[in-house]
Scaffold this motif. Sequence first.
Motif, mmCIF file in Angstrom:
data_model
loop_
_atom_site.group_PDB
_atom_site.id
_atom_site.type_symbol
_atom_site.label_atom_id
_atom_site.label_comp_id
_atom_site.label_asym_id
_atom_site.label_seq_id
_atom_site.Cartn_x
_atom_site.Cartn_y
_atom_site.Cartn_z
ATOM 1 N N LYS A 136 3.598 -2.764 -5.047
ATOM 2 C CA LYS A 136 4.208 -2.350 -3.625
ATOM 3 C C LYS A 136 4.033 -3.170 -2.619
ATOM 4 O O LYS A 136 2.807 -3.747 -2.477
ATOM 5 C CB LYS A 136 3.547 -0.828 -3.262
ATOM 6 C CG LYS A 136 4.027 -0.426 -2.173
ATOM 7 C CD LYS A 136 3.067 1.199 -1.886
ATOM 8 C CE LYS A 136 4.011 1.797 -0.601
ATOM 9 N NZ LYS A 136 3.204 2.946 -0.137
ATOM 10 N N ASP A 137 5.143 -3.616 -1.951
ATOM 11 C CA ASP A 137 5.286 -4.646 -0.868
ATOM 12 C C ASP A 137 4.271 -4.073 -0.095
ATOM 13 O O ASP A 137 4.039 -2.977 0.616
ATOM 14 C CB ASP A 137 6.680 -4.816 -0.361
ATOM 15 C CG ASP A 137 7.562 -5.317 -1.192
ATOM 16 O OD1 ASP A 137 7.047 -5.946 -1.958
ATOM 17 O OD2 ASP A 137 8.877 -5.187 -1.450
ATOM 18 N N LEU B 52 -8.386 6.938 -5.216
ATOM 19 C CA LEU B 52 -7.202 6.670 -4.591
ATOM 20 C C LEU B 52 -6.311 5.584 -5.312
ATOM 21 O O LEU B 52 -7.037 4.984 -5.891
ATOM 22 C CB LEU B 52 -7.277 6.818 -3.127
ATOM 23 C CG LEU B 52 -8.430 5.489 -2.513
ATOM 24 C CD1 LEU B 52 -7.489 4.155 -2.668
ATOM 25 C CD2 LEU B 52 -8.780 5.977 -1.230
ATOM 26 N N GLU B 53 -5.217 5.378 -4.837
ATOM 27 C CA GLU B 53 -4.330 4.255 -5.281
ATOM 28 C C GLU B 53 -3.692 3.605 -3.991
ATOM 29 O O GLU B 53 -3.203 4.143 -3.129
ATOM 30 C CB GLU B 53 -3.264 4.640 -6.277
ATOM 31 C CG GLU B 53 -3.950 5.030 -7.380
ATOM 32 C CD GLU B 53 -2.796 5.082 -8.675
ATOM 33 O OE1 GLU B 53 -1.526 5.178 -8.316
ATOM 34 O OE2 GLU B 53 -2.974 5.570 -9.468
ATOM 35 N N ALA B 54 -3.806 2.126 -3.896
ATOM 36 C CA ALA B 54 -3.268 1.527 -2.747
ATOM 37 C C ALA B 54 -3.286 -0.113 -3.254
ATOM 38 O O ALA B 54 -3.609 -0.351 -4.046
ATOM 39 C CB ALA B 54 -4.146 1.527 -1.534
ATOM 40 N N PRO B 55 -2.214 -0.794 -2.580
ATOM 41 C CA PRO B 55 -1.974 -2.048 -2.709
ATOM 42 C C PRO B 55 -3.004 -2.816 -2.380
ATOM 43 O O PRO B 55 -3.824 -2.564 -1.559
ATOM 44 C CB PRO B 55 -0.612 -2.353 -2.025
ATOM 45 C CG PRO B 55 -0.617 -1.331 -0.910
ATOM 46 C CD PRO B 55 -1.227 -0.173 -1.414
ATOM 47 N N ASP C 98 -0.125 -5.668 -5.692
ATOM 48 C CA ASP C 98 -0.418 -5.068 -6.897
ATOM 49 C C ASP C 98 -1.252 -3.904 -6.484
ATOM 50 O O ASP C 98 -2.207 -3.641 -5.749
ATOM 51 C CB ASP C 98 -1.415 -6.028 -7.829
ATOM 52 C CG ASP C 98 -0.448 -6.943 -8.470
ATOM 53 O OD1 ASP C 98 0.801 -6.862 -8.475
ATOM 54 O OD2 ASP C 98 -0.950 -7.919 -8.977
ATOM 55 N N VAL C 99 -0.891 -2.529 -7.133
ATOM 56 C CA VAL C 99 -1.332 -1.257 -6.833
ATOM 57 C C VAL C 99 -2.663 -1.139 -7.731
ATOM 58 O O VAL C 99 -2.642 -1.307 -8.721
ATOM 59 C CB VAL C 99 -0.468 -0.234 -6.732
ATOM 60 C CG1 VAL C 99 -0.987 1.115 -6.774
ATOM 61 C CG2 VAL C 99 0.688 -0.376 -6.006
ATOM 62 N N VAL C 100 -3.908 -0.710 -7.140
ATOM 63 C CA VAL C 100 -5.112 -0.863 -7.950
ATOM 64 C C VAL C 100 -5.496 0.852 -7.602
ATOM 65 O O VAL C 100 -5.393 1.174 -6.777
ATOM 66 C CB VAL C 100 -6.180 -1.506 -7.652
ATOM 67 C CG1 VAL C 100 -5.761 -3.059 -7.891
ATOM 68 C CG2 VAL C 100 -6.460 -1.462 -5.981
#
Length: 740
Positions: A717-718, A652-655, A641-643
């Motif tokens: 995002k995987d 920033l956004e990242a899984p 899950d992207v946070v």
Amino acid sequence: MTKKITRRDFLKLGATGAAISVLTGCQNPRHWVVLEPYVKPPEEQLAGQPTWYATTCRQCPAGCGVIVRIMNGRALKLEGNPEHPLNQGKLCARGQAGLQVLYNPDRLQGPVQQNPRGSRQFNSLQWDPAIQTLTSKIQSAGKNVAIWLGSNTSGHLVDLFQRFATAIGSPQPLVFDLYTSFQGYPALQATSMSLLGQDQIPAYDMGQADVVLSFGSDFLGTGTSPTRYGIEYGRLRGQDLGKRGYLIQLEPHMSTTGAKADRWLPLRPGSEALIAQAIARLIADRGYGSQDRVSRAKDLAPDIDPQAVAQASDLTLDVLDSLARTFANSARPLAIPPVPLADEAQSEAAIAAVQQLNLIAGVVGQTGGIQPAADYSSLNLNLVQAKASSFADMFNLIQQMEAGQIQALLVYGANPVYELPESTGFQAALAKVPFVASFAPIMDETANQSDLVLPDRTYLESWGYSISNPNFGVPAISSQQPVVTPVYDNRATADVLLTVAQAIPAAASALKWKDEVSFLKDTFSQLPPGEIGGSTPQERWIRFQQHGGWWPATAQPATPSQPNLPTPQKAAALSPLPYEGNADEYPYFLHPFMTNLLADGSSANQPWLQGSPDANTSIMWQTWVAINPSTAQKLNVKQGDVVKISSPHGSLEAPVYVYPVVRPDTVAIPLGQGHSDYGRYASNRGANVIQLLGVQTGTSPGWSAVRVKVEVTGQYKDVATFEYTQGVEQGFFNQSFPGQ
């Protein structure tokens, strides 16, 4: 120069150390290397039989010795140099990946000019007009020239830049990059000088210690000398008579070192120094250890309440007591200080608090303790190393740039546009510098904001030397030489600088050498025989390259002895580390960390390292946000899950990666990704955690002093991993946090 140099001629010249006219000073440099097998190989090359060359690794500042296997003129494999006293034949993953620096498809193939900056509209130049442009701009700038170097810069190049700056009356070069700043090199060195009387990064004889108490130092991952500490760790575990040293790691997020520890304790971020002071206080109050240790603890321990520290660190008083008892009752205990905490003043105080445990234990200069510093003074050589500058020095340069006092900026081996938080104001100040030149071999963020790029050769094509720091008691000088002919039409930066100097009268007299090899030979003309032997300076120079450096014939650490230490002072009681961001709005501590593959991001353009699984998570090719299972359950997120992570300075956004061994009140994000320019393997991949950081009171970045909030984006995002962790995640949802 018009004569064609064959591979055979080059090997003969390189073996004698006389390839001066070959490697440098040519008016019309040629493409010398052909990346196909020889139709008629040189007589030195036999089918299936490699040739090995010794040189120095430049993937981090440690300066390990390497040997390179060459077949048909092409480098095929790197290994540790078994003769080198620092790494003793071992080599880390980053060192092994050095071939991908040499043969990277995104390397610049010659000088380029850009107008305007940041446009990515580059015009190729020949070397002569490119150097003429650089010379003209420096002449116009006069003494208002600034030089920004990275920590991996060869000692001879630092020396030449220093001489050049002195000659034209400009400030001395700044040595600043993310690797040394994040690892706290300036604070480590300053504290080592004030407490231990050693002007170097401290080296720890870990292999002969009984108990190692590490306060968040990932010395097995990305420490000051990770390959050497890997050797020391092996010795710690396999001592004589079947003894096995004991490792305790205190940190908010499990690192590579934490995964190897016997006991891992998840302390609250920023409480490392408090715990060290509490241990000292408990030794003094409860009389743990020998009478000498108790006496020293009473002299040095601050007047603090260990129970208050227990509450501030989220460790119980019983845990603190057990640490104090274990440390004090050990025959050879050792305490390893943390990476920087908040600004440099607090970093030095935190490091000093841990080093005072070593003073209390009496292990400074002793077996299993802090090793005596190696002595280079008897060599009578003008040796120079890239000693890391403080953040205050760097910030002062930014202010000069902002004020219009810098007319030309030369950047070598560093990438400040990528590495510095936006709140430093570097990019805005850079725009006010009339001329910027970069020597980057691959276009990076800083090179993209430059007017002129004069790409240097990679370290496997270059000359140089390195002084081991930390040196573990052995005065080792690592040699660097070209192991292949240059792949592209690039020139050594040292030769470019020497050429520029000839057009500036003051600099011409200070930099009188015709090329860098002449300068290196002059530097090492009085090299003692040492381990390499040789009856004449010329023979010793040849063997200096052949063996990969110089070190004493015995190559043994300095004899342990009690040094004459500065008079220690009772430490002032430290307060909990202040964090930016209101706890109600930003409820989580941010813990940025380096991985042992991408480190500070300078390795992100090497696909071997991008595609190698992270040691603890097996993640590849991306940025992730490590969150405790209980926190993930609270936020109703799962892996992938992207946070959105936001701080007072950016977002920033990242899984998500659900990681059982990170504190529930902490989110951990690795450094190294998020490049906008750095070749096809690094650009537009992941996020740069630096954008979440600010500047503490204008003196230092808050590497470990920022709070963040976590927002669910609804995207997925995987996560590219080699493992399946769902069962592990579920197993931790209903458990209390381990390690308490």
